[in-house]
Write a protein that holds these residues in place. Sequence first.
Motif, PDB file in Angstrom:
ATOM      1  N   THR A   5      33.661  55.808  32.211  1.00  0.00           N
ATOM      2  CA  THR A   5      34.662  55.639  33.269  1.00  0.00           C
ATOM      3  C   THR A   5      35.048  56.984  33.880  1.00  0.00           C
ATOM      4  O   THR A   5      34.992  58.014  33.206  1.00  0.00           O
ATOM      5  N   PRO A   6      35.449  56.993  35.153  1.00  0.00           N
ATOM      6  CA  PRO A   6      35.966  58.227  35.757  1.00  0.00           C
ATOM      7  C   PRO A   6      37.373  58.548  35.262  1.00  0.00           C
ATOM      8  O   PRO A   6      37.949  57.829  34.435  1.00  0.00           O
ATOM      9  N   ALA A   7      37.942  59.609  35.807  1.00  0.00           N
ATOM     10  CA  ALA A   7      39.297  60.034  35.438  1.00  0.00           C
ATOM     11  C   ALA A   7      40.335  58.995  35.862  1.00  0.00           C
ATOM     12  O   ALA A   7      40.067  58.098  36.662  1.00  0.00           O
ATOM     13  N   ASN A   8      41.532  59.164  35.306  1.00  0.00           N
ATOM     14  CA  ASN A   8      42.740  58.437  35.695  1.00  0.00           C
ATOM     15  C   ASN A   8      42.845  57.032  35.131  1.00  0.00           C
ATOM     16  O   ASN A   8      43.388  56.132  35.775  1.00  0.00           O
ATOM     17  N   SER A   9      42.355  56.834  33.910  1.00  0.00           N
ATOM     18  CA  SER A   9      42.703  55.622  33.165  1.00  0.00           C
ATOM     19  C   SER A   9      44.174  55.717  32.778  1.00  0.00           C
ATOM     20  O   SER A   9      44.611  56.726  32.220  1.00  0.00           O
ATOM     21  N   ARG A  10      44.933  54.678  33.099  1.00  0.00           N
ATOM     22  CA  ARG A  10      46.376  54.689  32.823  1.00  0.00           C
ATOM     23  C   ARG A  10      46.841  53.309  32.338  1.00  0.00           C
ATOM     24  O   ARG A  10      46.147  52.312  32.542  1.00  0.00           O
ATOM     25  N   PRO A  11      48.031  53.228  31.738  1.00  0.00           N
ATOM     26  CA  PRO A  11      48.513  51.942  31.231  1.00  0.00           C
ATOM     27  C   PRO A  11      48.858  50.957  32.343  1.00  0.00           C
ATOM     28  O   PRO A  11      49.281  51.340  33.441  1.00  0.00           O
ATOM     29  N   VAL A  12      48.644  49.683  32.045  1.00  0.00           N
ATOM     30  CA  VAL A  12      49.061  48.585  32.914  1.00  0.00           C
ATOM     31  C   VAL A  12      49.921  47.627  32.101  1.00  0.00           C
ATOM     32  O   VAL A  12      49.937  47.675  30.873  1.00  0.00           O
ATOM     33  N   ALA A  13      50.633  46.758  32.806  1.00  0.00           N
ATOM     34  CA  ALA A  13      51.610  45.885  32.169  1.00  0.00           C
ATOM     35  C   ALA A  13      51.400  44.442  32.602  1.00  0.00           C
ATOM     36  O   ALA A  13      50.741  44.176  33.620  1.00  0.00           O
ATOM     37  N   PRO A  14      51.951  43.490  31.856  1.00  0.00           N
ATOM     38  CA  PRO A  14      51.843  42.087  32.254  1.00  0.00           C
ATOM     39  C   PRO A  14      52.280  41.876  33.702  1.00  0.00           C
ATOM     40  O   PRO A  14      53.293  42.414  34.141  1.00  0.00           O
ATOM     41  N   GLY A  15      51.472  41.110  34.423  1.00  0.00           N
ATOM     42  CA  GLY A  15      51.719  40.863  35.836  1.00  0.00           C
ATOM     43  C   GLY A  15      50.843  41.690  36.749  1.00  0.00           C
ATOM     44  O   GLY A  15      50.620  41.322  37.907  1.00  0.00           O
ATOM     45  N   ASP A  16      50.318  42.816  36.263  1.00  0.00           N
ATOM     46  CA  ASP A  16      49.475  43.673  37.086  1.00  0.00           C
ATOM     47  C   ASP A  16      48.112  43.033  37.329  1.00  0.00           C
ATOM     48  O   ASP A  16      47.523  42.410  36.427  1.00  0.00           O
ATOM     49  N   LEU A  17      47.601  43.222  38.537  1.00  0.00           N
ATOM     50  CA  LEU A  17      46.251  42.793  38.892  1.00  0.00           C
ATOM     51  C   LEU A  17      45.367  44.029  38.926  1.00  0.00           C
ATOM     52  O   LEU A  17      45.635  44.976  39.669  1.00  0.00           O
ATOM     53  N   VAL A  18      44.314  44.025  38.111  1.00  0.00           N
ATOM     54  CA  VAL A  18      43.402  45.161  38.020  1.00  0.00           C
ATOM     55  C   VAL A  18      42.048  44.739  38.574  1.00  0.00           C
ATOM     56  O   VAL A  18      41.473  43.734  38.137  1.00  0.00           O
ATOM     57  N   GLU A  19      41.536  45.520  39.530  1.00  0.00           N
ATOM     58  CA  GLU A  19      40.254  45.207  40.162  1.00  0.00           C
ATOM     59  C   GLU A  19      39.346  46.425  40.094  1.00  0.00           C
ATOM     60  O   GLU A  19      39.777  47.540  40.383  1.00  0.00           O
ATOM     61  N   VAL A  20      38.100  46.197  39.714  1.00  0.00           N
ATOM     62  CA  VAL A  20      37.099  47.256  39.668  1.00  0.00           C
ATOM     63  C   VAL A  20      36.046  46.930  40.721  1.00  0.00           C
ATOM     64  O   VAL A  20      35.419  45.866  40.673  1.00  0.00           O
ATOM     65  N   GLU A  21      35.845  47.863  41.645  1.00  0.00           N
ATOM     66  CA  GLU A  21      34.904  47.670  42.745  1.00  0.00           C
ATOM     67  C   GLU A  21      33.776  48.684  42.609  1.00  0.00           C
ATOM     68  O   GLU A  21      34.022  49.893  42.573  1.00  0.00           O
ATOM     69  N   VAL A  22      32.552  48.199  42.536  1.00  0.00           N
ATOM     70  CA  VAL A  22      31.377  49.076  42.461  1.00  0.00           C
ATOM     71  C   VAL A  22      30.478  48.762  43.643  1.00  0.00           C
ATOM     72  O   VAL A  22      30.154  47.597  43.899  1.00  0.00           O
ATOM     73  N   GLU A  23      30.099  49.793  44.346  1.00  0.00           N
ATOM     74  CA  GLU A  23      29.263  49.642  45.535  1.00  0.00           C
ATOM     75  C   GLU A  23      27.973  48.885  45.203  1.00  0.00           C
ATOM     76  O   GLU A  23      27.191  49.305  44.359  1.00  0.00           O
ATOM     77  N   GLY A  24      27.790  47.748  45.839  1.00  0.00           N
ATOM     78  CA  GLY A  24      26.588  46.951  45.635  1.00  0.00           C
ATOM     79  C   GLY A  24      26.685  45.926  44.532  1.00  0.00           C
ATOM     80  O   GLY A  24      25.826  45.046  44.422  1.00  0.00           O
TER      81      GLY A  24
END
Length: 284
Positions: free
Chosen positions: A214-233
């Motif tokens: 993974t790249p930099a800036n992994s940080r904590p998330v909390a219940p209710g948060d929507l997390v999306e990972v976008e990779v070109e292609g």
Amino acid sequence: MTEYRRILLGGAVVETERQGDALVARDGRRVAIKNAIHLPPVQPGKIIAVHLNHVSRVHEFQIKLSATPTYFQKPTSSLNSHNGDIVRPRGCKWLNYEGEVAIVIGKRARNISQTEAGAYIAGYTIANDFGLHDFRDTDAGSMLRVKGSDTLCPLGPGFVTGWDFHNKSLRTYVNGKVVQDGNTAEMTWDMHYLVADIARNITLEPGDVLLSGTPANSRPVAPGDLVEVEVEGLGTLSNRIVEGPEPIRAELGAQPTESEEVLSTALGGDWEFRGIRAPKKPGQ
């Protein structure tokens, strides 16, 4: 490139091919992507992840990268899918996202060269290598509960063949805001290296998955948060964080902690505070 997705259709697990905004089963049934109930796009026998690979992540942690990659394993019971809920156990606080590209093995690989490795890769998908750092003090070596707890390995939305991994953007969003912005060009070891390295002494079988870092800036998330990972292609993998219905049982085993190791890792490797930051007292 061709994209395949596994979905639940008519009460059965069905493999489909993406055609525009629809998923088409082999028997001709069609379902709109927006209405599909997704499953993990592959069924791995094992999931292996590299610890550090992206240069930005190494710089963030203010460390010198080892000469060769190091790895950990996520159990298949941690598998999750596109639109699946990520469960943060009640009482835990330090659940971090890690957007990644996942390599999918296409045929048995053992003792192959780096130049041969591409022929053993069936395709790629997106992963979010979530980490429950509340258990980092006890599982820092194995990463078993940190990275292997239930629901913490979503893959998807599809499995893509014919994708060229070179110089592709990788972004993670939390509630629509960009929080990770990387590129496969900053990987120290590319996909072929990782496959050949593991296959030197661990046989890789069809469907096995390797997470490439993974790249930099992994940080904590909390219940209710929507997390999306976008990779070109490869598309976008989306997951919602929810709170588990029960806390970690307290009468046995290691319990969640908030040591400097936990905080420094969860909050971005601020190692300069190690030994200086005051430890948290119970109840804080």
